[in-house]
Design a protein around this motif. Structure first.
Motif, PDB file in Angstrom:
ATOM      1  N   ILE A   1      93.071  27.524 103.642  1.00  0.00           N
ATOM      2  CA  ILE A   1      92.025  26.706 104.258  1.00  0.00           C
ATOM      3  C   ILE A   1      90.643  27.281 103.953  1.00  0.00           C
TER       4      ILE A   1
ATOM      5  N   VAL B   1      87.289  20.371 105.070  1.00  0.00           N
ATOM      6  CA  VAL B   1      88.610  20.748 105.544  1.00  0.00           C
ATOM      7  C   VAL B   1      89.001  19.969 106.787  1.00  0.00           C
TER       8      VAL B   1
ATOM      9  N   LEU C   1      92.395  17.987 107.123  1.00  0.00           N
ATOM     10  CA  LEU C   1      93.438  18.287 108.105  1.00  0.00           C
ATOM     11  C   LEU C   1      93.767  17.073 108.959  1.00  0.00           C
TER      12      LEU C   1
END
Length: 294
Positions: free
Chosen positions: A89, A99, A103
């Motif tokens: 990540i 990110v 996600l």
């Protein structure tokens, strides 16, 4: 040649003007530092896990050595997964990717995929109960279905078994229906001894009884003195005696081999015959001559 040099010069000037080289260089350095940090954290974490279980006998909550090996490997694997997932990540963030949105999208996709991943969920739940209930541990000799060998690793999804011939079986935990664990309780070595019908049965019993009394002194794996159960079977050419010996877990094969050798030597020493297959042949011609003479 000059044209090629000019082209490379223009490309370099463009990269320098837009600070692309600096960005790529910084991103590369960040990725290297992230991976190195993840490696350091896993090494330190594994050391702490080993140190945590090092004094298991001194603490108030003691666990068996079998369970210690299982939990140690499981915690190490979990640590590696978590650290390198976090590092992945961080690498995506250093490359400028969003990110959070990634996600969120992955969570929605994972929810959709989860409905079709019932076997995966079943494997994880079964693996949790295998570890929680201590059904078997790393180092145990078990039989799961057609696989028989030493448990090499237990995870939340799969169990790995190594057979004595070297094959490595990887079994999904959800497929484990029945387990036979040979490593928890004492084993029993069973030896059948054949004595010929022409031999002295009482002498054979006496010789075997005296031998069994002496065996534990040379075999510390025996929990108690072996027993002669008596006549087990009346075979085609022999009387079969059965001898059993309670031994430590997983020692029954080795002790059975030692007992067979000792019994063979002792019976030979005392003149007790161990039978072997015999074939009796009659000559038809001789039989006809005997009939003629009569």
């Amino acid at each position: 040649m000059d044209w090629l040099i000019n082209q490379w010069g223009q490309i370099f000037d463009y990269l320098a003007e837009h600070q692309i080289l600096e960005t790529v260089g910084l991103a590369t350095v960040r990725i290297i530092l992230i991976l190195f940090g993840a490696w350091i954290i896993t090494r330190i974490g594994k050391g702490l896990i080993l140190k945590l279980f090092m004094h298991r006998k001194k603490g108030p909550f003691t666990i068996s050595e079998r369970r210690e090996a299982t939990l140690t490997k499981l915690l190490e694997n979990t640590l590696v997964y978590m650290v390198y997932f976090t590092a992945f990540i961080m690498i995506l963030e250093s490359l400028g990717l969003q990110v959070g949105a990634l996600l969120a999208g992955a969570g929605i996709a994972g929810l959709a995929i989860g409905f079709g991943a019932q076997n995966l969920v079943k494997d994880i739940i079964t693996g949790f109960f295998i570890i929680f209930e201590d059904q078997f541990s790393v180092g145990d000799f078990v039989r799961i279905g057609q696989s028989e060998g030493v448990v090499d690793e237990i995870g939340l999804r799969t169990t790995k078994i190594k057979t004595w011939t070297g094959e490595h079986h990887i079994i999904p935990n959800g497929n484990i229906q029945e387990v036979i664990n040979f490593s928890i309780h004492n084993s029993v070595a069973v030896v059948d001894v054949g004595v010929s019908y022409e031999g002295d049965i009482n002498l054979a019993e006496k010789v075997l009884t005296e031998l069994l009394e002496r065996l534990p002194a040379d075999n510390p794996e025996m929990v108690k003195t072996p027993e002669l159960l008596g006549v087990q079977n009346l075979g085609a050419s022999d009387v079969v005696f059965r001898v059993i010996a309670e031994v430590e877990p997983m020692q029954h094969w080795a002790i059975a081999r030692k007992m067979r050798k000792a019994i063979k030597e002792e019976l030979d020493k005392n003149g007790v015959e161990i039978p072997f297959p015999r074939l009796v042949m009659y000559s038809r011609k001789e039989k006809e001559e005997d009939l003629v003479k009569e």
